[in-house]
Write a protein that holds these residues in place. Structure first.
Motif, PDB file in Angstrom:
ATOM      1  N   GLU A  64       0.832  -1.199   0.000  1.00  0.00           N
ATOM      2  CA  GLU A  64       0.000   0.000   0.000  1.00  0.00           C
ATOM      3  C   GLU A  64       0.871   1.256   0.000  1.00  0.00           C
ATOM      4  O   GLU A  64       1.890   1.310   0.684  1.00  0.00           O
ATOM      5  CB  GLU A  64      -0.916  -0.005   1.225  1.00  0.00           C
ATOM      6  CG  GLU A  64      -1.917   1.125   1.244  1.00  0.00           C
ATOM      7  CD  GLU A  64      -2.882   1.014   2.409  1.00  0.00           C
ATOM      8  OE1 GLU A  64      -3.744   1.905   2.538  1.00  0.00           O
ATOM      9  OE2 GLU A  64      -2.776   0.045   3.186  1.00  0.00           O
ATOM     10  N   GLY A  65       0.459   2.244  -0.766  1.00  0.00           N
ATOM     11  CA  GLY A  65       1.234   3.475  -0.862  1.00  0.00           C
ATOM     12  C   GLY A  65       2.061   3.502  -2.126  1.00  0.00           C
ATOM     13  O   GLY A  65       2.436   2.455  -2.667  1.00  0.00           O
ATOM     14  N   THR A  66       2.368   4.703  -2.596  1.00  0.00           N
ATOM     15  CA  THR A  66       3.135   4.860  -3.835  1.00  0.00           C
ATOM     16  C   THR A  66       4.395   5.703  -3.631  1.00  0.00           C
ATOM     17  O   THR A  66       4.996   6.165  -4.584  1.00  0.00           O
ATOM     18  CB  THR A  66       2.263   5.515  -4.920  1.00  0.00           C
ATOM     19  OG1 THR A  66       1.793   6.793  -4.450  1.00  0.00           O
ATOM     20  CG2 THR A  66       1.068   4.637  -5.271  1.00  0.00           C
ATOM     21  N   GLU A  67       4.803   5.881  -2.379  1.00  0.00           N
ATOM     22  CA  GLU A  67       5.992   6.688  -2.108  1.00  0.00           C
ATOM     23  C   GLU A  67       7.243   6.104  -2.760  1.00  0.00           C
ATOM     24  O   GLU A  67       8.179   6.832  -3.093  1.00  0.00           O
ATOM     25  CB  GLU A  67       6.219   6.822  -0.594  1.00  0.00           C
ATOM     26  CG  GLU A  67       5.167   7.643   0.137  1.00  0.00           C
ATOM     27  CD  GLU A  67       3.928   6.830   0.496  1.00  0.00           C
ATOM     28  OE1 GLU A  67       3.027   7.400   1.130  1.00  0.00           O
ATOM     29  OE2 GLU A  67       3.875   5.623   0.138  1.00  0.00           O
ATOM     30  N   SER A  68       7.263   4.794  -2.959  1.00  0.00           N
ATOM     31  CA  SER A  68       8.441   4.163  -3.558  1.00  0.00           C
ATOM     32  C   SER A  68       8.692   4.664  -4.975  1.00  0.00           C
ATOM     33  O   SER A  68       9.808   4.543  -5.489  1.00  0.00           O
ATOM     34  CB  SER A  68       8.299   2.643  -3.561  1.00  0.00           C
ATOM     35  OG  SER A  68       7.132   2.244  -4.265  1.00  0.00           O
ATOM     36  N   ALA A  69       7.676   5.243  -5.613  1.00  0.00           N
ATOM     37  CA  ALA A  69       7.834   5.759  -6.977  1.00  0.00           C
ATOM     38  C   ALA A  69       8.801   6.932  -7.030  1.00  0.00           C
ATOM     39  O   ALA A  69       9.302   7.292  -8.099  1.00  0.00           O
ATOM     40  CB  ALA A  69       6.478   6.178  -7.543  1.00  0.00           C
ATOM     41  N   GLU A  70       9.082   7.539  -5.865  1.00  0.00           N
ATOM     42  CA  GLU A  70       9.957   8.716  -5.824  1.00  0.00           C
ATOM     43  C   GLU A  70      11.439   8.342  -5.849  1.00  0.00           C
ATOM     44  O   GLU A  70      12.294   9.199  -5.999  1.00  0.00           O
ATOM     45  CB  GLU A  70       9.657   9.529  -4.559  1.00  0.00           C
ATOM     46  CG  GLU A  70       8.199   9.978  -4.448  1.00  0.00           C
ATOM     47  CD  GLU A  70       7.866  10.532  -3.063  1.00  0.00           C
ATOM     48  OE1 GLU A  70       8.823  10.705  -2.254  1.00  0.00           O
ATOM     49  OE2 GLU A  70       6.681  10.771  -2.788  1.00  0.00           O
ATOM     50  N   GLY A  71      11.750   7.063  -5.694  1.00  0.00           N
ATOM     51  CA  GLY A  71      13.142   6.637  -5.564  1.00  0.00           C
ATOM     52  C   GLY A  71      13.855   6.469  -6.886  1.00  0.00           C
ATOM     53  O   GLY A  71      13.248   6.332  -7.950  1.00  0.00           O
ATOM     54  N   ARG A  72      15.171   6.460  -6.781  1.00  0.00           N
ATOM     55  CA  ARG A  72      16.039   6.284  -7.946  1.00  0.00           C
ATOM     56  C   ARG A  72      15.790   4.936  -8.615  1.00  0.00           C
ATOM     57  O   ARG A  72      16.010   4.782  -9.826  1.00  0.00           O
ATOM     58  CB  ARG A  72      17.499   6.412  -7.469  1.00  0.00           C
ATOM     59  CG  ARG A  72      18.569   6.000  -8.466  1.00  0.00           C
ATOM     60  CD  ARG A  72      18.667   6.949  -9.662  1.00  0.00           C
ATOM     61  NE  ARG A  72      19.693   6.504 -10.588  1.00  0.00           N
ATOM     62  CZ  ARG A  72      19.511   5.552 -11.510  1.00  0.00           C
ATOM     63  NH1 ARG A  72      18.332   4.947 -11.631  1.00  0.00           N
ATOM     64  NH2 ARG A  72      20.493   5.207 -12.324  1.00  0.00           N
ATOM     65  N   TRP A  73      15.321   3.968  -7.854  1.00  0.00           N
ATOM     66  CA  TRP A  73      15.100   2.614  -8.347  1.00  0.00           C
ATOM     67  C   TRP A  73      13.844   2.490  -9.212  1.00  0.00           C
ATOM     68  O   TRP A  73      13.580   1.434  -9.763  1.00  0.00           O
ATOM     69  CB  TRP A  73      14.950   1.655  -7.167  1.00  0.00           C
ATOM     70  CG  TRP A  73      13.968   2.176  -6.151  1.00  0.00           C
ATOM     71  CD1 TRP A  73      12.602   2.066  -6.190  1.00  0.00           C
ATOM     72  CD2 TRP A  73      14.276   2.926  -4.985  1.00  0.00           C
ATOM     73  NE1 TRP A  73      12.031   2.697  -5.116  1.00  0.00           N
ATOM     74  CE2 TRP A  73      13.042   3.237  -4.347  1.00  0.00           C
ATOM     75  CE3 TRP A  73      15.464   3.360  -4.395  1.00  0.00           C
ATOM     76  CZ2 TRP A  73      12.963   3.966  -3.159  1.00  0.00           C
ATOM     77  CZ3 TRP A  73      15.387   4.088  -3.222  1.00  0.00           C
ATOM     78  CH2 TRP A  73      14.152   4.383  -2.605  1.00  0.00           C
ATOM     79  N   ALA A  74      13.068   3.568  -9.333  1.00  0.00           N
ATOM     80  CA  ALA A  74      11.786   3.494 -10.032  1.00  0.00           C
ATOM     81  C   ALA A  74      11.788   4.179 -11.390  1.00  0.00           C
ATOM     82  O   ALA A  74      10.797   4.102 -12.117  1.00  0.00           O
ATOM     83  CB  ALA A  74      10.692   4.107  -9.156  1.00  0.00           C
TER      84      ALA A  74
END
Length: 293
Positions: free
Chosen positions: A235-245
């Protein structure tokens, strides 16, 4: 052939006995990220090394150094267990954290409750190849895969975890003799982290290995559809902000893609077939009596 000298790499002399802290020091000795683990890991990596001689020699240099660290920690633990007069522990009881743990109990009782009873019963006031809760050291903690880049990356993790734990222990003692030895070990972990990072760079520069490991597995044989996709599986989409995305992948061979709503790529629901009846597993339906007889 190994040779031992009587002089330690660094002093292992506490100011006073402390059986409670001796129990804590068992973690960097015989825990998952302890000195026995890195000693055995590096020695087996070195003995198994088939790469250029400079790598084998370097790995065995640090593996042999870690034997000295095991000896230092074992000696420090034994010296912390030599005698334990209650008076030597009263200053520790004044510490707010220690006092809270004691909960108003007698210092003598707190010492007995806080120390590892195996130090008295099993090892006779000596160190043991186990962690701080008495779990025996396990050879599964050693990593020696034969692939130097994979191993060196693990080594960075091992040195990072080891330095983290010893740094925490440094703040849990007021014994200046113990602190001096821990400060030395923390500094060596600083060197070893940098050493492995430098070795990783050199492996790449020498053209021996690169990302992804193993680099000589043909990438055309892997499923290229998912090789550089980041799947948002929580849940959540904060991971989209990372260099890995987003952007180019570190290996320079693909572009990261963020999948906000990944879907299953299979229709398989995981249903299993019938087991051999001689194994007596639970069947999907009742077994006819005639079949069971």
């Amino acid at each position: 052939m190994f040779f031992r000298t009587n002089q330690y790499q660094f002093d292992a002399k506490p100011e006073r006995p402390d059986p409670v802290f001796a129990k804590m020091l068992q973690e960097p000795l015989g825990g998952q990220w302890g000195e026995i683990s890195v000693m055995m890991t590096y020695l087996f990596q070195g003995w198994n090394c088939r790469g250029p001689a400079k790598y084998k020699d370097m790995i065995l240099d640090i593996g042999t150094e870690e034997i000295a660290h095991v000896e230092m920690l074992a000696t420090m633990i034994a010296r912390l267990l030599e005698t334990s007069p209650v008076e030597a522990q009263e200053d520790a009881a004044k510490n707010s954290l220690v006092g809270a743990v004691m909960g108003g109990a007698r210092v003598e009782d707190a010492i007995l409750a806080g120390m590892n009873p195996q130090h008295a019963i099993v090892s006779g006031s000596g160190a043991m190849p186990s962690d701080s809760v008495g779990y025996p050291w396990n050879a599964k903690y050693t990593i020696a895969s034969g692939n130097l880049l994979a191993d060196f990356r693990f080594n960075v993790t091992a040195e990072s975890q080891g330095r983290l734990q010893v740094s925490r222990l440094y703040n849990l003692t007021e014994d200046q003799g113990v602190k001096r030895m821990l400060a030395f070990m923390i500094a060596r972990d600083t060197m070893h982290q940098n050493q492995w990072l430098a070795a990783i760079e050199e492996l790449r520069a020498d053209g021996l290995e690169e990302t992804p490991v193993p680099s000589n597995f043909p990438q055309e044989l892997e499923d290229s559809r998912v090789a550089y996709n980041f799947w948002n599986c929580s849940e959540g989409t904060e991971s989209a902000e990372g260099r890995w995305a987003q952007g180019p992948a570190p290996d320079g061979k693909g572009q990261f893609e963020y999948l906000a709503n990944p879907v299953p790529m299979s229709q398989d629901e995981g249903q299993l077939g019938q087991v051999d009846p001689r194994l007596y597993g639970t069947p999907k339906a009742p077994v006819p009596k005639s079949a069971a007889e």
